[in-house]
Scaffold this motif. Structure first.
Motif, PDB file in Angstrom:
ATOM      1  N   PRO A 326       0.822  -1.219   0.000  1.00  0.00           N
ATOM      2  CA  PRO A 326       0.000   0.000   0.000  1.00  0.00           C
ATOM      3  C   PRO A 326       0.858   1.273   0.000  1.00  0.00           C
ATOM      4  O   PRO A 326       1.837   1.387   0.732  1.00  0.00           O
ATOM      5  N   THR A 327       0.466   2.210  -0.820  1.00  0.00           N
ATOM      6  CA  THR A 327       1.055   3.548  -0.845  1.00  0.00           C
ATOM      7  C   THR A 327      -0.063   4.559  -1.055  1.00  0.00           C
ATOM      8  O   THR A 327      -1.206   4.191  -1.345  1.00  0.00           O
ATOM      9  N   ALA A 328       0.281   5.839  -0.943  1.00  0.00           N
ATOM     10  CA  ALA A 328      -0.720   6.879  -1.171  1.00  0.00           C
ATOM     11  C   ALA A 328      -1.196   6.881  -2.629  1.00  0.00           C
ATOM     12  O   ALA A 328      -2.335   7.261  -2.917  1.00  0.00           O
ATOM     13  N   ASP A 329      -0.343   6.464  -3.551  1.00  0.00           N
ATOM     14  CA  ASP A 329      -0.734   6.402  -4.955  1.00  0.00           C
ATOM     15  C   ASP A 329      -1.438   5.100  -5.308  1.00  0.00           C
ATOM     16  O   ASP A 329      -2.104   5.014  -6.343  1.00  0.00           O
ATOM     17  N   ASP A 330      -1.266   4.107  -4.482  1.00  0.00           N
ATOM     18  CA  ASP A 330      -1.871   2.797  -4.742  1.00  0.00           C
ATOM     19  C   ASP A 330      -2.346   2.221  -3.410  1.00  0.00           C
ATOM     20  O   ASP A 330      -1.706   1.345  -2.823  1.00  0.00           O
ATOM     21  N   PRO A 331      -3.468   2.713  -2.886  1.00  0.00           N
ATOM     22  CA  PRO A 331      -3.842   2.402  -1.498  1.00  0.00           C
ATOM     23  C   PRO A 331      -4.388   0.991  -1.308  1.00  0.00           C
ATOM     24  O   PRO A 331      -4.806   0.320  -2.256  1.00  0.00           O
ATOM     25  N   LEU A 332      -4.378   0.570  -0.058  1.00  0.00           N
ATOM     26  CA  LEU A 332      -5.063  -0.645   0.350  1.00  0.00           C
ATOM     27  C   LEU A 332      -6.562  -0.350   0.409  1.00  0.00           C
ATOM     28  O   LEU A 332      -6.992   0.631   1.019  1.00  0.00           O
ATOM     29  N   ILE A 333      -7.354  -1.194  -0.224  1.00  0.00           N
ATOM     30  CA  ILE A 333      -8.805  -1.022  -0.238  1.00  0.00           C
ATOM     31  C   ILE A 333      -9.408  -1.991   0.766  1.00  0.00           C
ATOM     32  O   ILE A 333      -9.240  -3.211   0.643  1.00  0.00           O
ATOM     33  N   VAL A 334     -10.094  -1.465   1.757  1.00  0.00           N
ATOM     34  CA  VAL A 334     -10.742  -2.278   2.782  1.00  0.00           C
ATOM     35  C   VAL A 334     -12.250  -2.132   2.602  1.00  0.00           C
ATOM     36  O   VAL A 334     -12.803  -1.035   2.758  1.00  0.00           O
ATOM     37  N   ILE A 335     -12.915  -3.214   2.268  1.00  0.00           N
ATOM     38  CA  ILE A 335     -14.364  -3.230   2.069  1.00  0.00           C
ATOM     39  C   ILE A 335     -15.012  -3.691   3.362  1.00  0.00           C
ATOM     40  O   ILE A 335     -14.810  -4.833   3.794  1.00  0.00           O
ATOM     41  N   VAL A 336     -15.766  -2.821   4.002  1.00  0.00           N
ATOM     42  CA  VAL A 336     -16.423  -3.100   5.282  1.00  0.00           C
ATOM     43  C   VAL A 336     -17.916  -3.268   5.033  1.00  0.00           C
ATOM     44  O   VAL A 336     -18.579  -2.352   4.525  1.00  0.00           O
ATOM     45  N   ILE A 337     -18.454  -4.423   5.384  1.00  0.00           N
ATOM     46  CA  ILE A 337     -19.881  -4.717   5.215  1.00  0.00           C
ATOM     47  C   ILE A 337     -20.463  -4.984   6.591  1.00  0.00           C
ATOM     48  O   ILE A 337     -20.048  -5.926   7.271  1.00  0.00           O
ATOM     49  N   ASP A 338     -21.428  -4.186   6.989  1.00  0.00           N
ATOM     50  CA  ASP A 338     -21.945  -4.285   8.354  1.00  0.00           C
ATOM     51  C   ASP A 338     -22.814  -5.520   8.552  1.00  0.00           C
ATOM     52  O   ASP A 338     -22.651  -6.235   9.528  1.00  0.00           O
ATOM     53  N   ARG A 464     -10.773  11.230   5.114  1.00  0.00           N
ATOM     54  CA  ARG A 464     -10.060  10.762   3.922  1.00  0.00           C
ATOM     55  C   ARG A 464      -9.643  11.967   3.078  1.00  0.00           C
ATOM     56  O   ARG A 464     -10.261  13.047   3.152  1.00  0.00           O
ATOM     57  N   PRO A 465      -8.615  11.842   2.247  1.00  0.00           N
ATOM     58  CA  PRO A 465      -8.252  12.910   1.308  1.00  0.00           C
ATOM     59  C   PRO A 465      -9.398  13.177   0.321  1.00  0.00           C
ATOM     60  O   PRO A 465     -10.110  12.263  -0.078  1.00  0.00           O
ATOM     61  N   GLN A 466      -9.553  14.404  -0.063  1.00  0.00           N
ATOM     62  CA  GLN A 466     -10.650  14.774  -0.957  1.00  0.00           C
ATOM     63  C   GLN A 466     -10.421  14.284  -2.386  1.00  0.00           C
ATOM     64  O   GLN A 466     -11.375  14.063  -3.111  1.00  0.00           O
ATOM     65  N   ILE A 467      -9.162  14.073  -2.742  1.00  0.00           N
ATOM     66  CA  ILE A 467      -8.853  13.570  -4.100  1.00  0.00           C
ATOM     67  C   ILE A 467      -8.403  12.138  -3.950  1.00  0.00           C
ATOM     68  O   ILE A 467      -7.431  11.837  -3.262  1.00  0.00           O
ATOM     69  N   GLY A 468      -9.140  11.187  -4.531  1.00  0.00           N
ATOM     70  CA  GLY A 468      -8.791   9.761  -4.396  1.00  0.00           C
ATOM     71  C   GLY A 468      -8.935   9.063  -5.730  1.00  0.00           C
ATOM     72  O   GLY A 468      -9.054   9.666  -6.783  1.00  0.00           O
ATOM     73  N   GLY A 469      -8.987   7.778  -5.612  1.00  0.00           N
ATOM     74  CA  GLY A 469      -9.118   6.946  -6.812  1.00  0.00           C
ATOM     75  C   GLY A 469      -7.956   6.011  -6.946  1.00  0.00           C
ATOM     76  O   GLY A 469      -6.903   6.177  -6.364  1.00  0.00           O
ATOM     77  N   ASP A 470      -8.115   5.012  -7.761  1.00  0.00           N
ATOM     78  CA  ASP A 470      -7.057   4.024  -8.008  1.00  0.00           C
ATOM     79  C   ASP A 470      -6.123   4.570  -9.043  1.00  0.00           C
ATOM     80  O   ASP A 470      -6.427   4.693 -10.205  1.00  0.00           O
ATOM     81  N   ARG A 471      -4.929   4.900  -8.586  1.00  0.00           N
ATOM     82  CA  ARG A 471      -4.000   5.614  -9.469  1.00  0.00           C
ATOM     83  C   ARG A 471      -3.067   4.630 -10.169  1.00  0.00           C
ATOM     84  O   ARG A 471      -2.668   3.666  -9.598  1.00  0.00           O
TER      85      ARG A 471
END
Length: 471
Positions: A326-338, A464-471
């Motif tokens: 994980p990096t800021a340009d390629d983050p870890l995606i954690v999917i949380v389902i309640d 979270r940062p306002q600018i995101g996305g899978d870079r």
């Protein structure tokens, strides 16, 4: 080779048979010599075995005999003052290296050793070899504030499950609160954890937020031995199961809190799903890169978007690395389902339900290597409700309503090994058992509790940062 040299245990003395034997006349001096030699050998063995008693006693007697009782008393007072000073200046090292080793040796001699043979016999842990009865050998006892860890050597033919089954009876035999059996690195040894005081009785407050989250050990609560419990999120999806008001929210919010700094820096993206209309997760909205709660169709669309990002990331990383970092340009995606069952079992729209199941199956089976983790919570752990339960390497079972559900969540035999999820009191939410793939014994944990103010503060301080996305 004599049998006594090959059985790793202690033989129970048995009364000789009442038979008529030839009369051998032994001189009195020879019989006295044999008794004296036997008593001397036994005295030497006991002196060496209990050196922590005989050593100070001999040293005190020598000082008293050589310099007088006043000097011996003065030496004893100096040692007492030194111990008290050590305790006041650095209590943690005093307890670890000074007090608890002595407590462990005393309890080994006075509590466990004194009734060991009777306890092993009553609990069915005695072996029969060559016409004699043998008991497992008591090796060491290590004590701390909460209980004792007793190491024993197994007899031939014994299995760790034998000790796991007998552990509750051993606790009552030694008049203690609870006992559980654990395997060690050596296959011929077991560790019995006897609990004198429950470290999980008190509520665990919010834990500090680390500046850099360690995905190999995210602190979420306290273990039954008093040490922090750390969840290994690298390469592992997490399943949380528990009845209503069992503390599933404590697990989810403890996990989000431990990753909060990574969320704020952009190293972690959290995609949250709350089928209950956002009632549980809406307070943490600023933390989430995606937040789906409106209707099942939109949730299915977000999951399909996650699958697309997974495939595009896999295509980009193919041939470059086998594990995503994980990096800021390629983050870890954690999917949380309640409430996972609301998406996989309770939907009336079959097409939407099938889309969700297909997406989750792909994410669970292919997402770990490319940096996508699924953290799902549910109340009903039945197989028809969660058909891909085996794709979750890390499983957490909180309070459950039926004994059979313990094995459904944690695996076959988990309840026999001490995961008594159905016996957790309703007044102690947040307590549960954790099982990892490849680890036999469940770990008892109490997760930290965050109230509404703690969650609101977390969302304000770590958005979270306002600018995101899978870079």
């Amino acid at each position: 080779m004599p049998l006594i040299n090959v059985i790793p245990g202690e033989k129970i003395p048995t009364a000789p048979l009442n038979t008529r034997l030839p009369i051998w006349r032994i001189p009195g001096w020879l019989l006295l010599f044999v008794w004296l030699a036997r008593g001397t050998a036994r005295s030497v063995v006991l002196t060496v075995r209990y050196w922590w008693i005989t050593g100070p006693a001999f040293a005190g007697a020598w000082v008293s005999g050589s310099y007088g009782w006043k000097v011996a008393l003065g030496v004893a007072l100096v040692l007492i003052v030194a111990g008290c000073t050590w305790w006041r200046l650095h209590p943690s090292t005093w307890l670890r290296f000074g007090w608890y080793p002595v407590v462990g040796r005393v309890r080994r001699l006075w509590v466990y050793r004194r009734g060991w043979t009777a306890a092993m016999t009553a609990c069915g842990l005695v072996g029969v070899h060559g016409g004699g009865r043998w008991v497992p050998r008591l090796l060491t006892v290590r004590s701390n504030k909460w209980g004792d860890r007793v190491t024993v050597r197994l007899l031939p033919g014994q299995h760790p499950d034998d000790w796991a089954t007998a552990a509750p009876r051993l606790a009552y035999t030694f008049c203690l609160r609870e006992a559980r059996a654990f395997t060690t690195d050596r296959p011929d040894r077991m560790v019995l954890h006897f609990v004198r005081r429950d470290p999980l009785a008190a509520l665990v407050g919010p834990l500090p937020v680390p500046e850099v989250p360690d995905f190999a050990g995210l602190a979420l609560g306290v273990r039954e031995d008093g040490d922090p419990y750390r969840l290994r999120l690298t390469g592992s999806h997490v399943l949380i199961a528990g009845a209503t008001n069992s503390g599933k929210g404590s697990v989810v919010w403890s996990l989000l809190r431990s990753m909060a700094a990574g969320i704020a820096s952009g190293v972690v993206e959290v995609w949250a799903f709350d089928p209950k209309g956002g009632m549980e997760l809406a307070a943490g909205g600023p933390l989430f890169a995606r937040f789906a709660y409106d209707d099942p169709d939109s949730m299915a669309g977000v999951l399909e978007e996650a699958v697309k990002r997974m495939k595009s990331r896999a295509a980009r990383l193919r041939g470059l690395t086998r594990q995503h970092v994980p990096t800021a340009d390629d983050p870890l995606i954690v999917i949380v389902i309640d409430e996972l069952a609301a998406l996989t079992a309770y939907l009336t729209d079959r097409k939407v339900r099938d889309r969700i199941k297909e997406s989750l199956s792909l994410l669970l089976s292919q997402g770990r290597a490319v940096g996508i983790r699924v953290v799902a919570a549910l109340q009903d752990p039945r197989k028809d409700v969660l058909p891909f339960r085996d794709l979750f390497p890390t499983r957490i079972a909180l309070r459950l309503t039926e004994p059979e559900q313990c094995d459904l969540v944690l695996g076959d035999g988990a309840r026999d090994r001490g995961a008594l999820c159905d016996e957790i009191p309703e007044t102690m939410p947040g307590i549960g058992y954790v099982v990892l793939d490849g680890v036999r014994e469940p770990v008892r944990v109490r997760f930290s509790y965050l109230n509404d103010d703690d969650i609101a503060e977390l969302a304000v301080m770590y958005p979270r940062p306002q600018i995101g996305g899978d870079r």
